[in-house]
Motif scaffolding. Sequence first.
Motif, short mmCIF file in Angstrom:
data_model
loop_
_atom_site.label_atom_id
_atom_site.label_comp_id
_atom_site.label_asym_id
_atom_site.label_seq_id
_atom_site.Cartn_x
_atom_site.Cartn_y
_atom_site.Cartn_z
N GLY A 172 19.53 41.87 40.31
CA GLY A 172 20.61 41.98 41.29
C GLY A 172 21.66 40.92 41.04
O GLY A 172 21.70 40.27 40.00
N GLY A 173 22.53 40.75 42.03
CA GLY A 173 23.59 39.78 41.85
C GLY A 173 24.36 39.53 43.13
O GLY A 173 23.98 39.98 44.21
N LEU A 174 25.45 38.81 42.97
CA LEU A 174 26.27 38.35 44.09
C LEU A 174 27.72 38.76 43.88
O LEU A 174 28.32 38.46 42.85
CB LEU A 174 26.18 36.82 44.20
CG LEU A 174 27.13 36.12 45.17
CD1 LEU A 174 26.79 36.49 46.62
CD2 LEU A 174 27.06 34.60 44.98
N ILE A 292 29.38 36.45 34.49
CA ILE A 292 30.28 36.36 35.65
C ILE A 292 31.59 37.09 35.37
O ILE A 292 32.27 36.82 34.38
CB ILE A 292 30.55 34.88 36.00
CG1 ILE A 292 29.24 34.18 36.35
CG2 ILE A 292 31.54 34.79 37.17
CD1 ILE A 292 29.37 32.68 36.48
N HIS A 293 31.91 38.02 36.26
CA HIS A 293 33.17 38.75 36.20
C HIS A 293 34.08 38.19 37.29
O HIS A 293 33.63 37.92 38.40
CB HIS A 293 32.95 40.24 36.44
CG HIS A 293 31.97 40.87 35.49
ND1 HIS A 293 32.36 41.60 34.38
CD2 HIS A 293 30.61 40.88 35.49
CE1 HIS A 293 31.29 42.03 33.74
NE2 HIS A 293 30.22 41.60 34.38
N LYS A 300 47.52 34.38 42.24
CA LYS A 300 46.30 33.57 42.10
C LYS A 300 45.99 32.78 43.37
O LYS A 300 45.65 31.60 43.33
CB LYS A 300 46.42 32.63 40.88
CG LYS A 300 46.60 33.40 39.57
CD LYS A 300 46.43 32.52 38.36
CE LYS A 300 46.67 33.28 37.06
NZ LYS A 300 45.79 34.47 36.91
N HIS A 301 46.09 33.49 44.48
CA HIS A 301 45.75 32.91 45.78
C HIS A 301 44.26 33.05 46.10
O HIS A 301 43.73 32.27 46.88
CB HIS A 301 46.56 33.60 46.89
CG HIS A 301 47.93 33.03 47.05
ND1 HIS A 301 48.79 33.40 48.07
CD2 HIS A 301 48.62 32.11 46.31
CE1 HIS A 301 49.92 32.73 47.97
NE2 HIS A 301 49.85 31.95 46.90
N PHE A 302 43.63 34.06 45.52
CA PHE A 302 42.26 34.39 45.91
C PHE A 302 41.50 34.90 44.70
O PHE A 302 42.10 35.41 43.74
CB PHE A 302 42.28 35.45 47.02
CG PHE A 302 41.04 35.50 47.87
CD1 PHE A 302 40.94 34.71 49.00
CD2 PHE A 302 39.98 36.33 47.54
CE1 PHE A 302 39.80 34.74 49.80
CE2 PHE A 302 38.83 36.36 48.32
CZ PHE A 302 38.75 35.56 49.45
N LEU A 303 40.17 34.78 44.76
CA LEU A 303 39.31 35.17 43.63
C LEU A 303 38.14 35.99 44.15
O LEU A 303 37.53 35.66 45.17
CB LEU A 303 38.77 33.91 42.95
CG LEU A 303 37.90 34.08 41.71
CD1 LEU A 303 38.74 34.55 40.52
CD2 LEU A 303 37.23 32.75 41.36
N VAL A 304 37.85 37.07 43.46
CA VAL A 304 36.63 37.85 43.71
C VAL A 304 35.77 37.77 42.45
O VAL A 304 36.27 37.97 41.34
CB VAL A 304 36.94 39.32 44.05
CG1 VAL A 304 35.66 40.15 44.10
CG2 VAL A 304 37.68 39.41 45.38
N CYS A 305 34.50 37.46 42.62
CA CYS A 305 33.57 37.34 41.48
C CYS A 305 32.35 38.22 41.69
O CYS A 305 31.88 38.39 42.82
CB CYS A 305 33.07 35.90 41.33
SG CYS A 305 34.30 34.71 40.79
N PHE A 306 31.84 38.74 40.60
CA PHE A 306 30.49 39.30 40.61
C PHE A 306 29.69 38.59 39.53
O PHE A 306 30.15 38.47 38.39
CB PHE A 306 30.45 40.80 40.36
CG PHE A 306 29.03 41.31 40.34
CD1 PHE A 306 28.31 41.44 41.51
CD2 PHE A 306 28.40 41.60 39.13
CE1 PHE A 306 26.98 41.85 41.51
CE2 PHE A 306 27.07 42.00 39.11
CZ PHE A 306 26.36 42.13 40.31
N ALA A 307 28.50 38.14 39.89
CA ALA A 307 27.64 37.43 38.96
C ALA A 307 26.23 37.99 39.04
O ALA A 307 25.69 38.19 40.14
CB ALA A 307 27.65 35.94 39.29
#
Length: 311
Positions: A172-174, A292-293, A300-307
Amino acid sequence: MKHTLIQELHLSLTNDAPFISPKFFYDDVGSHLFDVITLLEEYYPTRTEQWIMDAFQGAITDAVGPCEVLLDLGAGNCAKASRLFNSIKPKQYRALDISKEYLEAAVADLQKQFPHIAMSAEAIDLSLPLAFPDISELRKIFFFPGSSIGNYDPEKADQFFANIAHECHGNGGLLIGVDLVKDLETLHLAYNDPLGVTSAFNLNILLNVNRIIGSNFNLQDWEHYAFFNESQSRIEMHLRARVNIEVNLPGSNARDHVIRFKVGDLIHTENSYKYTQDSFTEKLRYAGFENIHAWTDPKKHFLVCFANAKK
């Protein structure tokens, strides 16, 4: 759970530097006030995060992969997670938050719209270690949007990520949203909106404390105070005493039964740390995530990541 919360509040309010954990913002009134905050023009995180989620929906779906259980951390009204249902297609949805009644109402409404997804609402304190032994074998996607991770001090954030990585059990992931460092004016307006909704949200925490421990905080004695601490890279929210005040804390030790505040004294209610993309992805790697994506908006105010959790 309530007895533990009472003890926690007594300790924090009688600390040499008084504070109230931000989890106490989210009673029923506070939860609704935060929903209004997300609609304000000045509050960029919610709409920017949603722009990223919409603009990169396909890439996010591909990165996340199969989802047997979607665990929505700090679910609130569940609106953000529900936008993922048609793309990542979870078989189960668990909404986790501290405000039980508000959460249950949101999940009940959502279940009508998505009857094929098994759903549950669970009152949970995200500041404590999380464990989900009944779904240890299933592929879990933890969803933590809205830059709520910014409320954690850096060391606590590391512990939180390590806990989540462990609970994935290599399967799984976050998926997480995080606020980035930016110009001071944008940051200031986001936490000091002219309409005063953030002020009301901050002050309401005192009413929730009164309900929980029977104290006698008076809102007229306090004012909202928020600023950016550049050395710590964080917004700090406080309540500042407008007059000299005595507050009763029923049930506490005799010496702590009355706490006194002078004009200008502060009660710290929230930190909201702002990261760079590199510093944030490094924290994820350190905690046990890989592959990590990352996606961001044009400003570039905000970041979404999937790891993915390491196997």
